[in-house]
Design a protein around this motif. Structure first.
Motif, short mmCIF file in Angstrom:
data_model
loop_
_atom_site.label_atom_id
_atom_site.label_comp_id
_atom_site.label_asym_id
_atom_site.label_seq_id
_atom_site.Cartn_x
_atom_site.Cartn_y
_atom_site.Cartn_z
N ALA A 1 0.84 -1.21 0.00
CA ALA A 1 0.00 0.00 0.00
C ALA A 1 0.86 1.25 0.00
CB ALA A 1 -0.95 -0.01 1.21
N LYS A 2 1.90 1.28 0.85
CA LYS A 2 2.78 2.45 0.90
C LYS A 2 3.60 2.59 -0.39
CE LYS A 2 1.92 4.70 4.61
NZ LYS A 2 1.44 6.10 4.52
N ALA A 3 4.02 1.46 -0.95
CA ALA A 3 4.77 1.51 -2.20
C ALA A 3 3.91 2.12 -3.31
CB ALA A 3 5.23 0.12 -2.59
N MET A 4 2.63 1.72 -3.36
CA MET A 4 1.74 2.24 -4.39
C MET A 4 1.40 3.70 -4.15
SD MET A 4 -0.70 -1.07 -5.06
CE MET A 4 -1.78 -0.17 -6.16
N GLU A 5 1.35 4.10 -2.88
CA GLU A 5 1.15 5.52 -2.60
C GLU A 5 2.35 6.32 -3.11
OE1 GLU A 5 0.66 8.70 1.10
OE2 GLU A 5 0.46 6.55 1.50
N ALA A 6 3.56 5.80 -2.87
CA ALA A 6 4.75 6.47 -3.39
C ALA A 6 4.71 6.55 -4.92
CB ALA A 6 6.01 5.74 -2.92
N MET A 7 4.21 5.48 -5.55
CA MET A 7 4.12 5.46 -7.01
C MET A 7 3.21 6.56 -7.53
SD MET A 7 3.82 1.37 -7.76
CE MET A 7 5.19 0.23 -7.50
N TRP A 8 1.98 6.64 -6.99
CA TRP A 8 1.06 7.64 -7.56
C TRP A 8 1.49 9.06 -7.21
CZ3 TRP A 8 -1.46 11.10 -4.55
CH2 TRP A 8 -1.93 10.74 -3.26
N LEU B 1 -7.47 -2.84 -8.16
CA LEU B 1 -8.73 -2.21 -7.78
C LEU B 1 -9.65 -3.15 -7.01
CD1 LEU B 1 -9.54 -0.04 -10.94
CD2 LEU B 1 -9.02 0.78 -8.63
N ASN B 2 -9.41 -4.44 -7.14
CA ASN B 2 -10.22 -5.42 -6.37
C ASN B 2 -9.39 -6.13 -5.32
OD1 ASN B 2 -12.60 -4.92 -7.87
ND2 ASN B 2 -11.85 -6.24 -9.52
N ASP B 3 -8.29 -5.54 -4.92
CA ASP B 3 -7.41 -6.16 -3.94
C ASP B 3 -8.15 -6.37 -2.62
OD1 ASP B 3 -4.12 -6.45 -3.81
OD2 ASP B 3 -5.05 -6.20 -1.84
N SER B 4 -7.77 -7.41 -1.89
CA SER B 4 -8.42 -7.70 -0.61
C SER B 4 -8.05 -6.70 0.47
CB SER B 4 -8.06 -9.12 -0.15
OG SER B 4 -6.65 -9.25 0.01
N ASP B 5 -6.94 -5.99 0.29
CA ASP B 5 -6.47 -5.01 1.27
C ASP B 5 -7.06 -3.63 0.94
OD1 ASP B 5 -4.72 -2.86 2.36
OD2 ASP B 5 -3.54 -4.53 3.12
N LEU B 6 -7.79 -3.05 1.89
CA LEU B 6 -8.45 -1.77 1.66
C LEU B 6 -7.46 -0.68 1.27
CD1 LEU B 6 -10.86 0.21 1.80
CD2 LEU B 6 -10.45 0.38 4.28
N ARG C 1 -6.34 -1.04 -2.26
CA ARG C 1 -7.40 -0.57 -3.15
C ARG C 1 -7.43 0.96 -3.21
NH1 ARG C 1 -10.51 -4.25 -0.37
NH2 ARG C 1 -12.00 -2.70 0.42
N ARG C 2 -7.27 1.59 -2.03
CA ARG C 2 -7.28 3.04 -1.98
C ARG C 2 -6.14 3.62 -2.83
NH1 ARG C 2 -9.86 5.47 1.96
NH2 ARG C 2 -9.39 3.82 3.48
N ALA D 1 -15.05 8.91 -1.24
CA ALA D 1 -14.35 10.19 -1.34
C ALA D 1 -13.10 10.06 -2.21
CB ALA D 1 -13.98 10.70 0.05
N ASP D 2 -12.33 8.99 -2.01
CA ASP D 2 -11.13 8.76 -2.81
C ASP D 2 -11.49 8.63 -4.29
OD1 ASP D 2 -9.04 7.96 -0.48
OD2 ASP D 2 -10.97 7.04 -0.08
#
Length: 431
Positions: free
Chosen positions: A308-315, A330-335, A338-339, A368-369
């Motif tokens: 999740a943090k890696a993908m946040e860094a990516m975007w 987008l359908n990942d089991s981890d909220l 997905r966010r 909201a996201d």
């Protein structure tokens, strides 16, 4: 007064209430348990707190007072509720209305007295309350009938409510559950405090408070002394959680070579924990042109706990090499994964995924996201003159927007203009 949120039962209820009102505590299950679980001691403190002048409080605890009094089924709630309603009788919150309806018959007399003091334009909510009590009383029916002279259609509606409640008082309402409306753990809203207070909290003995303090500097333009204190926490705090939040807070300060070098040194250290590494990668997002930074983000992505943090860094980086990472999650089991995927779709403008983003409009965790991301990615001519039209289109696609959601979409539209090198529209309009 900053109390330990995990040891609130060691403080007296008055101290807990004062700390919460000063934004020194998060409004979560820990806060509620510290009061709800010791009714005999806490009820007098709550009532005393409710009566004092609360106009200078950083946080209005009226909703929490109402929730606690409902949870305890305290008869003393009525006096507070009537006083609270009288402050703004034309804007009664739902929770206050529900609390009065639950009380029923004892609320009739004080509501009638309040109604008689109000001008007709301000009395609609109180009339609705009287109609909803489920109590047969000629005075109520006379009041509702008399409202035909002021607003015939509204009066007929209120009379229908009155009749329905008389047949089935309260309807099939679910019993009030105080826990459903609050998170198990929440940070205090430190944005309400000044910078000096938040900087002092970086030295707080409780890890969660230091982490919240570091987070409060995220996405801000830091002054030199703030930057130095946050960097000190990032490099020296004993908790990897605090260090991670501090590195993230330095996201906008990577134009300072000393900060970048400190980040890179921590990133290269094989002993750096995954928790801290996640904060580091977000903090280094703007440095993704560096091969070693991209490689470190990709390595973190391969670890499920760090994804999740890696993908946040990516975007946040918007580096083209990361473009294809988001849609498949987008359908990942981890909220949180997905966010991050939702935000990635928005910032990379992946229009092929807009239909999937719309699906999240019905997801209370991600609506909201999804609205922000959808606004960033929706096809449109990018000019300031088209912004109101695009806002209307997004409102239609989202099946309506609340006031807060409309503000969020306006922020996203301004962000989109800024990313294109144009002047923002809505923030300039407000100015």
């Amino acid at each position: 007064m900053f109390l330990d949120p995990d040891k609130l039962n060691q403080a007296n209820p008055a101290e807990v209430l004062e700390a919460a009102a000063e934004a020194h505590l998060g409004l979560d299950h820990r806060f509620l348990h510290s009061l709800a679980d010791r009714r005999e001691e806490a009820l007098p403190a709550v009532l005393a707190f409710a009566k004092r002048n609360r106009s200078e409080d950083r946080i209005d605890l009226a909703p929490e007072i109402i929730a606690l009094l409902r949870h305890w089924r305290a008869p003393e709630a009525l006096s507070f509720l009537i006083s609270y309603i009288a402050e703004a009788p034309d804007e009664i919150p739902d929770e206050a209305m529900e609390a009065v309806v639950e009380i029923g018959q004892p609320a009739v007399e004080p509501l009638l007295e309040l109604y008689e003091k109000l001008d007709k334009p301000d009395s609609g909510d109180v009339a609705f309350l009287l109609a909803s009590l489920g109590v047969r009383d000629d005075r109520i029916s006379q009041i509702l009938s008399a409202r035909r002279e002021h607003d015939a259609s509204d009066a007929e509606f209120l009379l229908e409510v009155y009749g329905a409640q008389a047949v089935s008082p309260g309807g099939a309402e679910e019993p009030f559950n105080i826990w459903d409306s609050y998170p198990e753990i929440a940070d205090p809203d430190l944005d309400l405090l000044d910078e000096d207070a938040r900087l002092d909290l970086l030295e707080h003995p409780v890890v969660s408070m230091r982490a919240a303090a570091a987070t409060s500097f995220f996405n801000r333009e830091l002054k030199p002394d703030e930057r130095a204190r946050v960097l000190h926490s990032a490099q020296t705090d004993t908790s990897p959680v605090v260090r991670a939040r501090a590195w993230e807070a330095l996201l906008n300060d990577t134009d300072d070579p000393a900060i970048v070098e400190a980040m890179l040194e921590a990133m290269r250290n094989p002993e750096t924990s995954m928790e801290e590494r996640g904060g580091l990668m977000v903090g280094l997002a703007a440095e993704s042109d560096r091969n070693e930074v991209r490689a470190a983000i990709e390595q973190l992505y391969r670890e499920p706990a760090g994804r999740a943090k890696a993908m946040e860094a990516m975007w946040r980086s918007v580096h083209p090499s990361f473009r294809d990472y988001f849609a498949k999650h987008l359908n990942d089991s981890d909220l949180e994964v997905r966010r991050a995927a939702v935000w990635g779709i928005g910032y990379y403008g992946l229009r092929s995924e807009l239909n999937r983003l719309r699906d999240f409009f019905d997801d209370e965790d991600l609506r909201a996201d999804a609205l922000f991301a959808y606004t960033l990615a929706a096809p449109a001519e990018l000019s300031r003159g088209r912004m109101k039209g695009l806002l209307a289109r997004i409102e239609k696609d989202a099946h309506g927007l609340s006031e807060m959601e409309e503000d969020l979409v306006k922020m996203a539209l301004d962000e989109r203009l800024l990313l294109a090198g144009k002047e923002p529209y809505f923030s300039r309009e407000e100015d």
